[in-house]
Motif scaffolding. Sequence first.
Motif, PDB file in Angstrom:
ATOM      1  N   MET A 129       0.817  -1.211   0.000  1.00  0.00           N
ATOM      2  CA  MET A 129       0.000   0.000   0.000  1.00  0.00           C
ATOM      3  C   MET A 129       0.852   1.264   0.000  1.00  0.00           C
ATOM      4  O   MET A 129       0.452   2.290  -0.555  1.00  0.00           O
ATOM      5  N   ILE A 132       1.736   1.753  -3.660  1.00  0.00           N
ATOM      6  CA  ILE A 132       0.600   2.230  -4.447  1.00  0.00           C
ATOM      7  C   ILE A 132       0.275   3.686  -4.091  1.00  0.00           C
ATOM      8  O   ILE A 132       0.071   4.531  -4.972  1.00  0.00           O
ATOM      9  N   SER A 133       0.217   3.988  -2.794  1.00  0.00           N
ATOM     10  CA  SER A 133      -0.126   5.347  -2.358  1.00  0.00           C
ATOM     11  C   SER A 133       0.891   6.358  -2.874  1.00  0.00           C
ATOM     12  O   SER A 133       0.519   7.440  -3.370  1.00  0.00           O
ATOM     13  N   MET A 136       0.429   6.929  -6.688  1.00  0.00           N
ATOM     14  CA  MET A 136      -0.762   7.692  -7.043  1.00  0.00           C
ATOM     15  C   MET A 136      -0.617   9.161  -6.655  1.00  0.00           C
ATOM     16  O   MET A 136      -1.034  10.056  -7.393  1.00  0.00           O
ATOM     17  N   THR A 156      -6.810  -0.690  -1.818  1.00  0.00           N
ATOM     18  CA  THR A 156      -6.652   0.196  -2.964  1.00  0.00           C
ATOM     19  C   THR A 156      -7.961   0.898  -3.280  1.00  0.00           C
ATOM     20  O   THR A 156      -7.989   2.093  -3.597  1.00  0.00           O
ATOM     21  N   TYR A 196      -5.821   2.745 -13.743  1.00  0.00           N
ATOM     22  CA  TYR A 196      -5.301   1.830 -12.731  1.00  0.00           C
ATOM     23  C   TYR A 196      -6.024   0.485 -12.809  1.00  0.00           C
ATOM     24  O   TYR A 196      -7.257   0.430 -12.844  1.00  0.00           O
ATOM     25  N   GLU A 198      -5.451  -4.065 -11.875  1.00  0.00           N
ATOM     26  CA  GLU A 198      -4.658  -5.195 -11.399  1.00  0.00           C
ATOM     27  C   GLU A 198      -4.537  -6.205 -12.533  1.00  0.00           C
ATOM     28  O   GLU A 198      -5.518  -6.490 -13.225  1.00  0.00           O
ATOM     29  N   VAL A 225      -1.073   2.285 -14.664  1.00  0.00           N
ATOM     30  CA  VAL A 225      -0.453   1.732 -13.468  1.00  0.00           C
ATOM     31  C   VAL A 225      -1.050   0.346 -13.236  1.00  0.00           C
ATOM     32  O   VAL A 225      -2.268   0.194 -13.183  1.00  0.00           O
ATOM     33  N   ASP A 227      -1.031  -3.165 -10.926  1.00  0.00           N
ATOM     34  CA  ASP A 227      -0.665  -3.894  -9.711  1.00  0.00           C
ATOM     35  C   ASP A 227      -0.490  -5.363 -10.106  1.00  0.00           C
ATOM     36  O   ASP A 227      -1.439  -6.032 -10.492  1.00  0.00           O
ATOM     37  N   THR A 229       0.456  -7.964  -8.217  1.00  0.00           N
ATOM     38  CA  THR A 229       0.583  -8.778  -7.014  1.00  0.00           C
ATOM     39  C   THR A 229       0.385 -10.264  -7.263  1.00  0.00           C
ATOM     40  O   THR A 229       1.173 -11.098  -6.811  1.00  0.00           O
ATOM     41  N   VAL A 266       3.226  -0.697 -10.838  1.00  0.00           N
ATOM     42  CA  VAL A 266       3.377  -1.020  -9.433  1.00  0.00           C
ATOM     43  C   VAL A 266       3.504  -2.529  -9.364  1.00  0.00           C
ATOM     44  O   VAL A 266       2.536  -3.257  -9.407  1.00  0.00           O
ATOM     45  N   ILE A 274       8.055  -0.538  -6.507  1.00  0.00           N
ATOM     46  CA  ILE A 274       7.583   0.298  -7.597  1.00  0.00           C
ATOM     47  C   ILE A 274       8.552   0.104  -8.751  1.00  0.00           C
ATOM     48  O   ILE A 274       9.744   0.366  -8.606  1.00  0.00           O
TER      49      ILE A 274
END
Length: 470
Positions: A129, A132-133, A136, A156, A196, A198, A225, A227, A229, A266, A274
Amino acid sequence: MAPVVAAVEPFTLLKCLMPQDDGLGDDNGSTDVKPMKAHRRESDPAAALAGARHEFGEHGGVNMSIEASITLTVMEPDTMRRLFAGELGPERDDMYIYSRHFNPTVLALGRQIAVLEGTEAAYCTASGMSAISSVMMQLVGAGGHVVASHCLYGGTHALLSSFLPRTSGVNTTFVDTDDEAAVRAAVRPGETKVVYVETMSNPTLAVADIPMLARVAHEAGAKLVVDNTFTPLVVSPARLGATSSSTASPSSSAAAPTSSPVRMTVSLTCKCAICGPASLVNSMMDLQDGALMLLGPTMYAKVASELAGRLPHLPLRMQEHSRRAGEFATRMRRLGLRVTYPGLPDHPHHDRLRTMGNPGYGAGGMLCVDMGTEARANRLMHHLQNTTQFGLMAVSLGYYETLMSCSGNSTSSEMAPDDRARAGISPGLIRVSVGYNGTLEQRWEQFEQALALVQQETPGAGAIMSCKAL
């Protein structure tokens, strides 16, 4: 105060492909770093990682040293001024100031992850997080607009729907990012800063069409962006963006990543990095307005050392995660359970993942089983953990033990009920991170035993059986 990164050449501090130095210098005894010759771009992340610079320990150890100091010494007064002015730095001069700026151990891990993800640079943070924070905040700015998938990790979603609007006036439009027309309609040219998504949505396991989203974002002047994960090694978002760009071919994209429509990724390969163009990470380390520099979400050096030691066998672990998840999903489907797994042929994005994915890494280690109601989901998890020892009730993923949680009341609980329903997160949805310890047959027998107990205890349990996928 001047930026910590020198402006003489573009991003000299965090380039992932660094000159190899055997520490012996040239024939004249000089230890000056020589210009690096171009390296062949590896399409397989494991091959790329194997070809990356190896960091030796302080006394020649095969493992790199852990620099646990928070602050680092300079030998001359003027050196500190030159460091803060950006005239000296870690990569060119092996000089450091303070761990929030750069730490040798964390910097080395960043190089490895950048190579793994196929990006020019990477910066490791203390949590996913925080990564990501920071991204952004850096890319969107006050009053900016974001287009995001309506199915995201709960934290998120809360960041985009509640925290950033309250603190920065950021406005997010949540859409079905599988619908190109909907994404295009939501994007506001000149106003939308970020799209954004995933790679594989948490927890519903929808697979994003990254090339399409990269194209839409690029045309609108926004940044994509991603994610990553759930899919380290399985998918390399930055490589997909580079190959879909009209200005960067697959062979040149490593040398010119900033031309890619995926302007940054990310990447949560270790759940806290990152990855993207060096220019982005450089801007985030600016002393005046860099989110990483000023918020300070730096990874601890000892954690970085542990992660660096695990990265070399991440490809083997991901292959086994994927193999077992695929086998379990297939067997669960045969039992009539409502199971979602992108590796199953009837998953709506099965072909997309095969097209985008890196060969040899399968469809990842995550699957979902929908038990219909939260009560039945809880009974199954109870028996899987406490009766048969199939796995553990815990959030997160990628552990050697199988981890499971009911997403609606845990990792997606930040979302309002209507938002969860819109995202396809039912009350009985169990998210499973398939581990690799024990034998496959041993674990499958434990699963069957737990399922049989639920069916015995629950009247009308046959209603949870369906051959229809989520």
